[in-house]
Design a protein around this motif. Structure first.
Motif, PDB file in Angstrom:
ATOM      1  N   ASP A 144       0.877  -1.234   0.022  1.00 40.09           N
ATOM      2  CA  ASP A 144       0.164   0.015   0.031  1.00 40.09           C
ATOM      3  C   ASP A 144       0.863   1.249  -0.193  1.00 40.09           C
ATOM      4  OD1 ASP A 144      -1.864   2.235   1.162  1.00 40.09           O
ATOM      5  OD2 ASP A 144      -3.098   0.671   1.060  1.00 40.09           O
ATOM      6  N   PRO A 145       0.671   2.209  -0.913  1.00 40.19           N
ATOM      7  CA  PRO A 145       1.261   3.384  -0.965  1.00 40.19           C
ATOM      8  C   PRO A 145       1.487   4.302   0.325  1.00 40.19           C
ATOM      9  CG  PRO A 145      -0.155   3.478  -2.724  1.00 40.19           C
ATOM     10  CD  PRO A 145      -0.561   2.258  -1.955  1.00 40.19           C
ATOM     11  N   ARG A 146       0.367   4.066   1.268  1.00 42.49           N
ATOM     12  CA  ARG A 146       0.499   4.656   2.467  1.00 42.49           C
ATOM     13  C   ARG A 146       1.606   3.967   3.385  1.00 42.49           C
ATOM     14  NH1 ARG A 146      -5.597   3.912   4.107  1.00 42.49           N
ATOM     15  NH2 ARG A 146      -5.259   1.968   3.009  1.00 42.49           N
ATOM     16  N   ILE A 147       1.831   2.928   3.480  1.00 44.55           N
ATOM     17  CA  ILE A 147       2.910   2.073   4.075  1.00 44.55           C
ATOM     18  C   ILE A 147       4.198   2.732   3.549  1.00 44.55           C
ATOM     19  CG2 ILE A 147       4.057   0.096   4.709  1.00 44.55           C
ATOM     20  CD1 ILE A 147       1.253  -1.259   4.805  1.00 44.55           C
ATOM     21  N   HIS A 148       4.472   2.778   2.288  1.00 44.16           N
ATOM     22  CA  HIS A 148       5.830   3.084   1.707  1.00 44.16           C
ATOM     23  C   HIS A 148       5.829   4.642   2.104  1.00 44.16           C
ATOM     24  CE1 HIS A 148       4.966   0.455  -2.355  1.00 44.16           C
ATOM     25  NE2 HIS A 148       4.578  -0.214  -1.104  1.00 44.16           N
ATOM     26  N   GLU A 149       4.958   5.443   2.163  1.00 49.21           N
ATOM     27  CA  GLU A 149       5.302   6.784   2.655  1.00 49.21           C
ATOM     28  C   GLU A 149       5.644   6.993   4.008  1.00 49.21           C
ATOM     29  OE1 GLU A 149       2.791  11.164   2.935  1.00 49.21           O
ATOM     30  OE2 GLU A 149       1.772   9.364   1.785  1.00 49.21           O
ATOM     31  N   VAL A 150       4.782   6.267   4.926  1.00 49.11           N
ATOM     32  CA  VAL A 150       5.319   6.344   6.448  1.00 49.11           C
ATOM     33  C   VAL A 150       6.572   5.745   6.721  1.00 49.11           C
ATOM     34  CG1 VAL A 150       4.753   5.297   8.538  1.00 49.11           C
ATOM     35  CG2 VAL A 150       2.901   6.301   7.198  1.00 49.11           C
ATOM     36  N   ARG A 151       6.962   4.515   5.942  1.00 50.98           N
ATOM     37  CA  ARG A 151       8.337   4.103   6.191  1.00 50.98           C
ATOM     38  C   ARG A 151       9.437   4.999   5.675  1.00 50.98           C
ATOM     39  NH1 ARG A 151       9.935  -2.063   4.030  1.00 50.98           N
ATOM     40  NH2 ARG A 151       9.480  -0.858   2.082  1.00 50.98           N
ATOM     41  N   ARG A 152       9.230   5.587   4.571  1.00 46.42           N
ATOM     42  CA  ARG A 152      10.218   6.451   4.003  1.00 46.42           C
ATOM     43  C   ARG A 152      10.449   7.697   4.979  1.00 46.42           C
ATOM     44  NH1 ARG A 152       7.818   9.949  -0.087  1.00 46.42           N
ATOM     45  NH2 ARG A 152       7.266  10.909   1.748  1.00 46.42           N
ATOM     46  N   ASP A 153       9.501   8.099   5.519  1.00 47.22           N
ATOM     47  CA  ASP A 153       9.778   9.215   6.344  1.00 47.22           C
ATOM     48  C   ASP A 153      10.436   8.712   7.620  1.00 47.22           C
ATOM     49  OD1 ASP A 153       8.259  10.716   4.763  1.00 47.22           O
ATOM     50  OD2 ASP A 153       6.296  10.871   5.945  1.00 47.22           O
ATOM     51  N   ILE A 154      10.070   7.604   8.101  1.00 48.02           N
ATOM     52  CA  ILE A 154      10.914   6.897   9.357  1.00 48.02           C
ATOM     53  C   ILE A 154      12.142   6.675   9.023  1.00 48.02           C
ATOM     54  CG2 ILE A 154      10.808   4.816  10.934  1.00 48.02           C
ATOM     55  CD1 ILE A 154       7.778   4.837  10.790  1.00 48.02           C
TER      56      ILE A 154
END
Length: 518
Positions: free
Chosen positions: A226-236
């Motif tokens: 899911d793109p939302r998981i990609h985004e959160v993980r990238r920020d972390i």
């Protein structure tokens, strides 16, 4: 049994963490209701002991929690936020058994030390757990406000349980109220066994699959692509990279300056120092003093002895009710605004209260001083009880969040120990003048918040890093003026580096960044 996911999972996490904090509040208040109960005095052997015995019994709990908070910083990162909470609840059950079976002062103090160890673990890990499992930016404020309601709510629950049981004159009358705290530990620790740790902790430990799986449960998506998981993980992972790069600037000598000298790009030392001093100042403002010694305080206002017992219970309820409006307003109003205006109002209320208790007492003045004190406690519950826990969890860097949690808990319990131990002695020797000490805590809080505490509301935990950054671009990201993608491109241009910012997951993955490396 179906797997709990999405908002229901986060609600369950809030309830379990709140139960741990209610145990914390209950344990803080339960002993105070039986200290003067004759069956308790006979069983423990308090008759004829010195003036320091009761303060030492009460404050041994706080001292143990303080020491635990220091020690837990050395291993909490390895066992995780979840593991620290579970360990604390196990220790609480052991401490409860020792206390409720006590037949000496020494055994009681040992039991208090076990429960102090438990609360040191719980208070250092729970705010971090709640902050790191919140997916939406607006999750953290209400979650920690709910935690504060449960924490302060535990104090009047303990009081009224004591109030009912101490009508009896047998050993059950004080042992059963102490046993009752184990229920909170069994519920919280038992349920936590079936919950995951935070996605941010999994990523920081390079356990990426588990981090993705937890995010998928919290977001309630069937796929980790899911793109939302990609985004959160990238920020972390970007936050982890920034913090790891800042490691080179860390030096223990900078801690001696209490963060005044801080050469780290992200002001890591200053943030950890704030985590220690903020809860210490809150205790200085009278938080635990008023919870532990409500009967003594009300007596000093001139209230009749017949009313003191009833009014003590009402006072603790009012303190808890002050936390309720915070749940609905903290994300709209912001942390900094609540803290600043709360301190201003509390200074005014405390000055008027000191005047009222200093002048000759009569019925009208006594009731006015009690009303002022209750209003002061209501404002403190709203402005400082939940907000400080939340703020310290938010400003702690991810790689050092276990240390930030330990520093917060240490400041909380060192301040509690000093105030709980010195409080009754101060009231005995100084009378109403002791309230100037509480007033000075409020006077310190105001400039502390104004000069050292930027607003963290409306930002992700990763964006909070940039509030303390020396460079301008990350600060602009935190304010929403630039996207992180634009910042990454600019950094790559300036460094003229061909280094990869991320490493691909594996040959079968979708290319989501796993770990930021240099």
């Amino acid at each position: 049994m179906p797997e709990v996911r999405g908002r229901n999972l986060y609600r369950l996490m809030k309830f379990i963490c709140g139960t741990s904090f209610m145990m914390y509040g209950y344990d803080a208040g339960v002993l105070g209701g039986v200290l003067l109960h004759q069956p308790f005095i006979d069983a423990i052997g308090l008759e004829g002991t010195g003036q320091y015995t009761i303060p030492m019994i009460s404050s041994s709990y706080s001292l143990a929690a303080c020491v635990t908070s220091v020690v837990v910083g050395f291993f909490a990162f390895r066992i995780g936020r979840r593991g620290t909470i579970i360990m604390g609840n196990i220790a609480a059950i052991i401490g409860t058994i020792i206390q409720s079976s006590s037949y000496s002062i020494a055994q009681l103090i040992v039991g208090r030390c076990f429960t102090g160890f438990a609360i040191g673990c719980v208070s250092s890990a729970v705010p971090t757990y709640l902050a790191e499992t919140g997916i939406d930016v607006g999750d953290r404020g209400p979650a920690n406000a709910f935690n504060a309601i449960m924490l302060i709510g535990g104090v009047p629950v303990a009081y009224w349980v004591d109030y009912g049981f101490t009508k009896m004159q047998n050993q059950i009358s004080w042992r059963l109220p102490i046993v009752f705290q184990a229920i909170f530990a069994v519920v919280s620790g038992g349920c936590m066994l079936f919950l995951p740790d935070t996605p941010r902790w999994y990523y920081a430990r390079d356990r990426f699959d588990e981090g993705d799986a937890v995010l998928a449960r919290l977001i309630d998506t069937p796929s980790t692509d899911d793109p939302r998981i990609h985004e959160v993980r990238r920020d972390i992972l970007l936050a982890i990279e920034s913090e790891l790069e800042a490691n080179a600037s860390l030096h223990w000598r900078q801690f001696i300056t209490m963060g005044i000298i801080d050469h780290t790009p992200l002001k890591i030392i200053r943030r950890l120092v704030i985590c220690f001093w903020f809860p210490f100042i809150r205790e200085w403002m009278g938080s635990s003093l008023m919870a532990f010694y409500s009967a003594i305080i009300l007596k000093n206002t001139g209230a009749s002895l017949g009313l003191i017992s009833l009014l003590s219970g009402v006072q603790n309820i009012i303190f808890a009710l002050g936390c309720v409006p915070l749940y609905y307003t903290i994300e709209r109003t912001g942390r900094r605004t609540i803290l600043l205006y709360g301190a201003m109002l509390m200074i005014v209320l405390m000055v008027i209260f000191i005047v009222l208790v200093a002048i000759p007492q009569n019925s009208a003045i006594s009731w006015a001083s009690i009303a002022l004190l209750w209003f002061y406690l209501f404002v403190m519950g709203y402005a400082y009880q939940g907000t400080v826990w939340l703020y310290c969890a938010e400003i702690s860097p991810l790689e050092y969040r276990h240390i930030g949690g330990a520093a917060t808990s240490t400041g909380e319990w060192l301040g509690t120990f000093l105030n709980v131990f010195v409080g009754p002695i101060g009231f005995d020797n100084c009378g109403w003048r002791y309230w100037f000490w509480v007033l000075s805590g409020n006077l310190i809080a105001l400039p502390f918040v104004y000069f050292l505490c930027p607003e963290t509301g409306g930002k992700t935990l990763e964006q909070v890093d940039y509030l303390f950054s020396k460079t301008g671009v990350p600060a602009e990201i935190a304010k929403g003026q630039h996207t992180e993608e634009a910042w990454i491109e600019k950094v790559d241009e300036e460094k003229k580096s061909a280094e990869a910012v991320t490493v691909s997951v594996n040959a079968q993955s979708s290319g989501i960044p796993r770990r930021v490396e240099r």
